[in-house]
Design a protein around this motif. Structure first.
Motif, short mmCIF file in Angstrom:
data_model
loop_
_atom_site.label_atom_id
_atom_site.label_comp_id
_atom_site.label_asym_id
_atom_site.label_seq_id
_atom_site.Cartn_x
_atom_site.Cartn_y
_atom_site.Cartn_z
N PHE A 1 -5.78 -3.62 -4.05
CA PHE A 1 -6.33 -3.49 -2.70
C PHE A 1 -7.82 -3.17 -2.69
N LYS B 1 0.83 -1.22 0.00
CA LYS B 1 0.00 0.00 0.00
C LYS B 1 0.86 1.26 0.00
N ASP C 1 -3.08 3.32 -1.64
CA ASP C 1 -4.26 2.65 -1.07
C ASP C 1 -5.33 2.35 -2.11
#
Length: 195
Positions: free
Chosen positions: A103, A93, A98
């Protein structure tokens, strides 16, 4: 060995609490992943099946390593915050951000994956192969002319060839040499971050 509804999953006999096998992964990354692959290829003679997946624990997180496309597809279709979250790398990440596809989960993840399907039709893949072949041949010819008869480390050469291939396939001739170099350098920094 863990038992699951769909079969057995091989893995280490035990792991350290909280740390798991992270020390083994840091000490010998290739050996760690090769061991996971060997676990995943284990055969169960009494059941006449192969494991197709292995498990481990890294920093307190359960990890599943698959060697079979059907098992991988099953895992990825259950990518939700309540079931099984994909973890690419402990620092993933921080390196990728993010909001990276790796993810995401749920409908947002599924819709984004669907939007890429046109890139992977047989017609599109046929075009890519032609471009990839041209780029690979160009690099091989260059290496042979510059290093004929010499032994040389090819890791960086291969990485440069791979980034050149990707840029040619997905962007074509629309990137300047400076932009290509900037992209390649950023990609190198990112991949070094994973090592």
């Amino acid at each position: 060995t863990m038992k699951m509804k769909s079969g057995r999953v091989e893995g280490p006999l035990g792991t350290l609490p909280l740390l798991g096998c992270v020390l083994a992964m840091v000490k010998d990354p290739f050996g760690f992943w090769e061991t996971q692959r060997v676990f995943a290829m284990a055969e169960f003679p009494n059941e006449k099946v192969k494991a197709k997946a292995s498990w481990n624990s890294i920093l307190g997180k359960y990890m599943l390593f698959t060697t079979d496309t059907d098992v991988t597809r099953k895992v990825l279709t259950h990518n939700s915050p309540n079931d099984f979250m994909m973890v690419v790398h402990p620092s993933g990440k921080h390196i990728l951000g993010d909001d990276n596809l790796a993810f995401m989960h749920g409908p947002e993840h599924k819709n984004l994956r669907k939007s890429f399907l046109a890139l992977f039709t047989q017609a599109a893949l046929a075009k890519y192969v032609t471009i990839q072949d041209r780029v690979v041949r160009k690099h091989l010819a260059q290496w042979l002319s510059e290093h004929e008869g010499e032994e040389l480390e090819i890791r960086d050469l291969i990485r440069d060839m791979n980034t050149d291939t990707s840029q040619e396939v997905f962007v074509g001739p629309y990137m300047s040499k400076e932009t290509k170099k900037e992209f390649s350098d950023a990609f190198r920094d990112m991949t070094d971050g994973f090592l």
